[in-house]
Design a protein around this motif. Structure first.
Motif, PDB file in Angstrom:
ATOM      1  N   TYR A 200     149.026  86.299  66.204  1.00 24.14           N
ATOM      2  CA  TYR A 200     148.753  85.560  67.440  1.00 24.14           C
ATOM      3  C   TYR A 200     149.921  85.700  68.407  1.00 24.14           C
ATOM      4  O   TYR A 200     151.078  85.653  68.003  1.00 24.14           O
ATOM      5  N   LYS A 281     148.847  79.272  68.442  1.00 27.47           N
ATOM      6  CA  LYS A 281     147.723  80.162  68.154  1.00 27.47           C
ATOM      7  C   LYS A 281     146.930  80.463  69.424  1.00 27.47           C
ATOM      8  O   LYS A 281     146.592  81.602  69.693  1.00 27.47           O
ATOM      9  N   TYR A 282     146.643  79.432  70.195  1.00 29.90           N
ATOM     10  CA  TYR A 282     145.709  79.615  71.307  1.00 29.90           C
ATOM     11  C   TYR A 282     146.335  79.458  72.686  1.00 29.90           C
ATOM     12  O   TYR A 282     145.714  79.826  73.669  1.00 29.90           O
TER      13      TYR A 282
ATOM     14  N   PRO B 123     143.155  86.637  64.190  1.00 30.14           N
ATOM     15  CA  PRO B 123     144.520  87.150  64.300  1.00 30.14           C
ATOM     16  C   PRO B 123     144.504  88.668  64.509  1.00 30.14           C
ATOM     17  O   PRO B 123     143.556  89.329  64.098  1.00 30.14           O
ATOM     18  N   THR B 127     144.481  89.340  69.651  1.00 29.46           N
ATOM     19  CA  THR B 127     145.584  89.679  70.544  1.00 29.46           C
ATOM     20  C   THR B 127     145.373  91.057  71.161  1.00 29.46           C
ATOM     21  O   THR B 127     145.523  91.233  72.375  1.00 29.46           O
TER      22      THR B 127
END
Lengths: 347, 296
Positions: A200, A281-282, B123, B127
């Motif tokens: 992430y 994470k976000y 994950p 990205t």
């Protein structure tokens, strides 16, 4: 007659800095500061009153001082600072008592400023890239700090609705960084290596502590009512934040992150609470244009905030931690404020 | 999708002019702030450098594997916002990269691809997806890209129902959601540009959908594809070399005032159905002319 202002949370970074800013304003006659602990910054003419954390004697203070403005900065937004019950006492019960006092019969209060946080928007997969002030959150809150802040904002709404003659300003601050303030994010960035969650690289937004104080002073000065996001322009990935701070990154597994970071919490004192994990994470972006439309101008962008923070960190590394040399001594402060022996400037 | 009509009038949110909004002394200094960025990742998470790298890697696939052919590219505006709407297919959709790559190389305009939040939550994949132009499909995101930034935005109104369908249903368009894409285009004041894609369906055909497993894994579908049978585990990431043909249809302009709080639901559904029908008819036409799945 000048303004009479009550500041809650005088002992916190926010309250202390706001009181300092208000002392510079000649149109402000009286500043009364409340907290459970004495102020940590030097104040010239602010009167400090020690209260218990849920402000049970607040109604008496409001009546006795006839304040026209309340600046409510005493809200806990960092869940690792204290236990759940203490946070509930301060945030929810404290705010309830504050508004009860402000809306009591014969109250002189005409302006209320509340410091909230972008935590009320949460951080989840289905979020829009930018939250406006009226964008609903996409997931119900799962952690206690967000729940308590949402409760608090509910009271702010009710108060504003019941008291249309009072200007209510609610400011929601993004992640604050600066040379003085300690937040979960600033603690992460001060570790020798900066943790990130494997896979992430969320985009975050920052606001400089100087813009925080300026925005609070601004809504007080201009009597800007309503809800406003306060955050620097732009979003930047967490990897870039670490790069600007010249820190290496260390990955954390996406599952069981809170468990994996337990040693970090115990040893390094770094916060890795559930809301921070969601954020890493976000990410989260809040649209800051509503406040800009009222005429407010920021001094720092998000990236500028991080760069300024990195510089402050480097300076501290060289010259060491400058503990604030100031300690509040009640007798000394009473002497400077009230003794006839002290020669005071007349405004 | 956020419902704009369910908003109660709110004293704290109304943009009524408070004293401050009337006449404020603007601070004299309006010069732009110092913004010391260290990467080229934009607010949507897109990095032009990563995007260029992805194009370099993908170009051989685009040219030699799928041998993509376009017609009607002139229907895509060379400036200003437009909402590109296409049919969606293949178990792991092969159409989005083809459309984005094609338009970006031919028109040299960036294309932002709206997709389900599913990607954002993953994950690594999430990205990479975001760095190469993927944006979570939230109406606010689409509005900002189209109205405020004048970008090209790609959306598949069928959502996961397109790629999730069985091979026997190929080129049969699913429902276009609730027509949210039309409403966004109306609000943003931009045209919708329909695109018909032939080839994606055969690049990774779904033979069987393990719906129970999908449900357990929290996925919209969990397919057994022809590719898996042909290539084994590698089939999960290997496309069959179907010939891609894309046809860009004339832009659809909605003659309505932008920025309205709401638009007629029946108008939205009609327009949505019309766009869907355009694409469906174009697909039938292209399939009538197609002689071979592999050679076009």
């Amino acid at each position: 007659m000048g303004r009479r202002i009550l500041v809650t949370g005088l002992g916190t970074f926010w309250g202390g800095r706001v009181a300092q800013a208000l002392e510079q304003d000649p149109t402000v006659d009286i500043i009364v500061g409340l907290d459970t602990k004495p102020p940590s910054v030097e104040l010239e003419r602010t009167e400090f009153v020690r209260v218990d954390e849920n402000y049970s004697i607040l109604a008496r203070i409001v009546r006795a001082t006839q304040v026209d403005t309340i600046v409510h900065t005493f809200l806990v937004v960092n869940s690792d600072q204290m236990r759940a019950r203490a946070m509930h006492e301060i945030n929810v019960i404290g705010t309830m008592n504050l508004f009860a006092a402000a809306s009591a019969a014969g109250s002189t209060v005409r302006h209320v400023v509340v410091k909230s946080s972008s935590l009320v928007y949460g951080s989840a997969v289905g979020d829009p890239t930018w939250f406006r002030e009226d964008t609903p959150r996409t997931k119900p809150p799962r952690n206690r700090v967000e729940r308590s802040l949402i409760d608090v904002e509910g009271y702010v709404h009710d108060f504003a609705e019941d008291n249309p003659h009072v200007n209510v300003s609610l400011l929601r601050f993004s992640n604050v960084l600066g040379s003085d303030i300690v937040t979960p994010i600033s603690q992460l960035l001060q570790q020798p290596v900066v943790p990130y969650i494997l896979g992430y690289d969320p985009r975050l937004q920052f606001v400089h502590e100087i813009d925080v104080v300026r925005s609070l002073a601004y809504v007080l000065d201009h009597e800007v009512a309503g809800i406003y996001n306060v955050a620097g322009d732009g979003l930047l990935p967490w990897s870039e934040v670490a790069a600007i701070c010249a820190k290496r990154r260390v990955p954390m597994l996406p599952v069981g992150t809170s468990l994996a970071t337990l040693p970090l919490k115990v040893l390094g004192g770094a916060d890795f609470n559930p809301e921070t994990i969601d954020l890493l994470k976000y990410g989260r972006g809040i649209d800051n244009r509503r406040l800009v439309r009222t005429g407010f101008r920021y001094q720092y962008t998000s990236a500028g905030t991080v760069a300024a923070f990195a510089e402050a960190m480097r300076l501290r590394r060289t010259i060491g931690d400058h503990e604030p040399g100031y300690r509040y001594e009640s007798d000394v402060e009473q002497f400077f404020r009230h003794s006839p022996a002290v020669v005071r400037d007349q405004h | 999708m956020a419902d704009p009509e369910a908003e109660p009038p709110d004293a704290l949110l109304a943009d009524a002019p408070s004293q401050a909004l009337v006449a404020l002394p603007r601070e004299a200094d309006e010069s732009p702030l110092d913004d010391p960025r260290a990467s080229d990742v934009d607010e949507w998470g897109r990095s032009e450098r990563m995007r260029a790298l992805a194009r370099r890697v993908y170009d051989p696939v685009y040219r030699n594997w799928f041998r993509v052919e376009w017609e009607g590219l002139e229907n895509i505006p060379t400036e200003g916002g437009a909402l590109l709407v296409a049919n969606h297919a293949a178990a792991i959709p092969s159409d989005a990269p083809v459309i984005m790559h094609g338009i970006e190389t031919e028109l040299e305009r960036p294309v932002y691809g709206l997709a389900d939040d599913l990607f954002k939550g993953l994950p690594v994949v999430g990205t990479l997806w975001s760095r190469t132009g993927g944006v979570p499909a939230h109406p606010d995101n689409a509005y900002r890209l189209l109205r405020e930034q004048g970008q090209l935005v790609l959306v598949f109104p069928e959502g996961s129902k397109g790629p999730g369908k069985h091979f026997s249903q190929r080129y049969q368009l699913r429902r276009f959601g609730r027509g949210g894409f039309v409403e966004i285009a109306m609000r943003a004041g931009v045209p919708v540009v329909p695109i018909a894609v032939v080839g994606a369906e055969e690049s990774m055909p779904t033979l069987y959908n393990m719906s129970r497993l999908a449900k357990a894994a929290g996925l919209p579908y969990f397919p057994i594809t022809a590719n898996m049978l042909a290539f084994g585990p590698l089939g999960a990431v290997t496309y069959l070399p179907a010939k891609f043909k894309l046809r860009v249809l004339p832009p659809v302009h909605f003659d309505v005032e932008p920025d309205q709080p709401r638009y007629s639901k029946s108008r939205i559904m009609d327009e949505s159905e019309a766009v869907r029908d355009h694409i469906q008819q174009a697909l039938y036409d292209m399939l009538r002319k197609r002689r071979s799945v592999w050679f076009g």
